[in-house]
Design a protein around this motif. Structure first.
Motif, short mmCIF file in Angstrom:
data_model
loop_
_atom_site.label_atom_id
_atom_site.label_comp_id
_atom_site.label_asym_id
_atom_site.label_seq_id
_atom_site.Cartn_x
_atom_site.Cartn_y
_atom_site.Cartn_z
N ARG A 111 -61.75 13.41 -32.40
CA ARG A 111 -62.28 14.40 -31.52
C ARG A 111 -63.85 13.97 -31.43
NH1 ARG A 111 -59.48 18.22 -29.08
NH2 ARG A 111 -61.34 18.28 -27.56
N ALA A 112 -64.22 14.01 -32.68
CA ALA A 112 -66.06 13.78 -32.46
C ALA A 112 -66.41 12.54 -31.92
CB ALA A 112 -66.33 13.61 -34.07
N ALA A 113 -65.55 11.47 -31.98
CA ALA A 113 -65.76 9.99 -31.32
C ALA A 113 -65.43 9.88 -30.03
CB ALA A 113 -64.94 8.98 -32.41
N HIS A 114 -64.33 10.56 -29.71
CA HIS A 114 -63.61 10.50 -28.25
C HIS A 114 -63.68 11.85 -27.67
CE1 HIS A 114 -63.20 6.16 -29.12
NE2 HIS A 114 -62.52 6.65 -30.46
N PRO A 115 -64.70 12.75 -27.48
CA PRO A 115 -64.32 14.15 -27.11
C PRO A 115 -63.79 14.05 -25.69
CG PRO A 115 -66.71 13.25 -26.68
CD PRO A 115 -66.06 12.26 -27.40
N GLY A 116 -63.63 13.21 -25.01
CA GLY A 116 -63.07 13.34 -23.59
C GLY A 116 -61.73 13.08 -23.73
N VAL A 117 -60.88 12.85 -24.74
CA VAL A 117 -59.52 12.62 -24.80
C VAL A 117 -58.79 13.71 -25.08
CG1 VAL A 117 -57.77 11.22 -26.15
CG2 VAL A 117 -59.79 9.99 -25.33
N ALA A 118 -57.72 14.09 -24.42
CA ALA A 118 -56.87 15.46 -24.48
C ALA A 118 -56.16 14.76 -25.62
CB ALA A 118 -56.28 15.79 -23.15
N VAL A 119 -55.92 15.64 -26.70
CA VAL A 119 -54.96 15.54 -27.87
C VAL A 119 -54.12 16.67 -27.82
CG1 VAL A 119 -54.87 15.03 -30.33
CG2 VAL A 119 -56.84 14.34 -29.27
N ARG A 120 -52.60 16.14 -28.05
CA ARG A 120 -51.61 17.06 -28.24
C ARG A 120 -50.85 16.61 -29.53
NH1 ARG A 120 -47.55 17.48 -23.62
NH2 ARG A 120 -47.14 19.26 -24.54
N CYS A 121 -50.55 17.72 -30.25
CA CYS A 121 -49.81 17.58 -31.48
C CYS A 121 -48.63 18.28 -31.60
CB CYS A 121 -50.89 18.04 -32.68
SG CYS A 121 -52.54 17.51 -32.76
N PHE A 122 -47.62 17.83 -32.26
CA PHE A 122 -46.27 18.54 -32.37
C PHE A 122 -45.77 18.29 -33.86
CE2 PHE A 122 -46.62 16.82 -28.20
CZ PHE A 122 -45.75 17.76 -27.21
N GLN A 123 -45.44 19.52 -34.32
CA GLN A 123 -44.56 19.35 -35.63
C GLN A 123 -43.26 19.30 -35.44
OE1 GLN A 123 -45.61 22.63 -38.32
NE2 GLN A 123 -44.38 21.89 -39.90
N SER A 124 -42.54 18.14 -35.90
CA SER A 124 -41.22 18.01 -35.66
C SER A 124 -40.42 17.18 -36.79
CB SER A 124 -41.11 16.69 -34.37
OG SER A 124 -42.07 17.10 -33.27
N THR A 125 -38.96 17.46 -36.86
CA THR A 125 -38.28 16.83 -37.61
C THR A 125 -38.06 15.42 -37.48
OG1 THR A 125 -36.34 17.43 -36.48
CG2 THR A 125 -37.04 19.14 -38.06
N PRO A 126 -37.60 14.63 -38.31
CA PRO A 126 -37.36 13.28 -37.70
C PRO A 126 -36.34 12.84 -36.57
CG PRO A 126 -37.41 13.34 -40.37
CD PRO A 126 -37.41 14.76 -39.62
N ASP A 127 -35.50 13.71 -36.53
CA ASP A 127 -34.46 13.67 -35.55
C ASP A 127 -35.21 13.97 -34.27
OD1 ASP A 127 -32.37 12.82 -37.11
OD2 ASP A 127 -31.57 14.66 -37.17
N ALA A 128 -35.82 15.15 -34.28
CA ALA A 128 -36.93 15.36 -33.02
C ALA A 128 -37.86 14.25 -32.47
CB ALA A 128 -37.50 16.80 -33.44
N MET A 129 -38.51 13.80 -33.71
CA MET A 129 -39.32 12.58 -33.11
C MET A 129 -38.50 11.51 -32.54
SD MET A 129 -41.38 12.09 -36.80
CE MET A 129 -42.10 13.27 -37.75
N LEU A 130 -37.26 11.16 -33.12
CA LEU A 130 -36.71 10.07 -32.13
C LEU A 130 -36.67 10.54 -30.81
CD1 LEU A 130 -34.20 8.85 -34.87
CD2 LEU A 130 -36.17 7.49 -34.00
N ASP A 131 -36.19 11.81 -30.62
CA ASP A 131 -35.84 12.44 -29.06
C ASP A 131 -37.21 12.46 -28.19
OD1 ASP A 131 -33.23 12.94 -29.59
OD2 ASP A 131 -33.51 14.98 -30.06
N GLN A 132 -38.35 12.63 -29.14
CA GLN A 132 -39.77 12.77 -28.35
C GLN A 132 -40.10 11.16 -28.07
OE1 GLN A 132 -41.34 15.28 -31.57
NE2 GLN A 132 -42.13 16.55 -29.82
N LEU A 133 -39.91 10.29 -28.77
CA LEU A 133 -40.12 8.97 -28.36
C LEU A 133 -39.18 8.51 -27.24
CD1 LEU A 133 -40.49 7.30 -32.15
CD2 LEU A 133 -42.28 7.49 -30.36
N ARG A 134 -37.87 8.70 -27.37
CA ARG A 134 -37.12 8.22 -26.37
C ARG A 134 -37.53 8.90 -24.93
NH1 ARG A 134 -32.56 8.34 -30.48
NH2 ARG A 134 -32.39 10.52 -30.02
N ALA A 135 -37.97 10.14 -24.77
CA ALA A 135 -38.32 10.92 -23.68
C ALA A 135 -39.65 10.55 -23.45
CB ALA A 135 -37.98 12.39 -24.02
#
Length: 300
Positions: A111-135
């Protein structure tokens, strides 16, 4: 058939639920229902099987979804690529991980190096990660165990030993290395099945033909050291965490087994466009963990 109706259809197909899709799209439920009905009338076939208020994607809908996903993903990639080329904005990046606590330093630096970039974070299980990558809901997943799937590629961030952490005063303190047999009766603080700590723990015990004694399990790996320090049991923690917890009332022991390790990887879909913002995040993540791995641990 317009882009809006296709996006409505994709949301309903993924959720198989009109209300949840409408909530995700931030529109009224009747609008979504009417759009799906018009789309089915235009195609001449039903896309969902309906039983009361429940809907399920049928074979026509599944075939249509495959093409719709491909078309919308290409358009989204095209929009990001044009924006990058024209320098219209700083973009965005989204990632998922089993726990977000180890990445606060990385995120602060990004964020300090790239203040204009919008960042979104998700806490997910491995199964949910695969779904998020597919989608394509995320650009990356930071995974502590392999994520397998067609079209996925990984960059190794870190390969490290996993240590046994015990509270002060524990009888095992003073030993540099312990075996799995030595801890067979110990109560363990661990995550639920599917998370990397639990998968590693179960694998270590499988070689002995026994199951670990679980005294506490949850979904937040970052809580392990607090519960161990409270005397509720012992746990497995990555050696990277040792420097950050040097003042905690804990002792760290090596397990006398060669496969008590974890590999932290940055996983993405290789068939999608890598935006400039995502590429900057990837490069900073690689550099961050390379630097972290070289920090010497100072014994107290």
């Amino acid at each position: 058939m317009d882009l809006l109706s296709l996006r409505y259809f994709r949301a309903v197909a993924r959720r198989e639920h009109i209300s949840r899709a409408a909530e995700e799209l931030r529109v009224a439920q009747p609008s979504v229902s009417r759009t799906i009905a018009r789309l089915e009338a235009e195609l001449g076939v039903p896309l969902f099987d309906r039983q009361g208020r429940a809907i399920r994607l049928n074979r026509y809908g599944a075939a249509f979804l495959t093409r719709v996903e491909r078309a919308l993903n290409e358009l989204d990639d095209a929009r990001r690529e044009v924006a990058d080329a024209a320098g219209l904005d700083d973009g965005s990046v989204a990632f998922a991980a089993e726990t977000l606590l180890p990445f606060t330093e990385l995120l602060a630096g990004f964020r300090a190096a790239h203040p204009g970039v919008a960042v979104r974070c998700f806490q997910s299980t491995p199964d949910a990660m695969l779904d998020q990558l597919r989608a394509r809901e995320v650009d990356f997943c930071i995974a502590s165990q392999p994520l397998s799937g067609a079209g996925l590629g990984a960059v190794r961030l870190l390969h490290e030993e996993v240590l046994l952490v015990v509270p002060t005063g524990h009888p095992l303190i003073g030993r540099d290395r312990v075996t799995v047999a030595d801890i067979a009766e110990e109560p363990f603080i661990s995550t639920r099945p599917g998370h990397w700590q639990r998968s590693l723990l179960d694998r270590l015990f499988a070689s002995t033909g026994r199951r670990p004694v679980i005294s506490c399990e949850g979904d937040e790996p970052g809580a392990t050291h607090f519960l161990v320090a409270a005397g509720l049991g012992v746990g497995l923690m990555p050696s990277l965490a040792r420097a950050d917890l040097s003042q905690a009332p804990l002792a760290w022991l090596h397990l006398d087994t060669p496969d008590c390790v974890r590999t932290l990887s940055l996983v993405r879909r290789e068939d999608g466009y890598l935006s400039a913002a995502a590429a900057r995040f990837r490069d900073m993540a690689v550099a961050h963990f390379a630097e972290r791995a070289q920090r010497p641990y100072q014994e107290k």
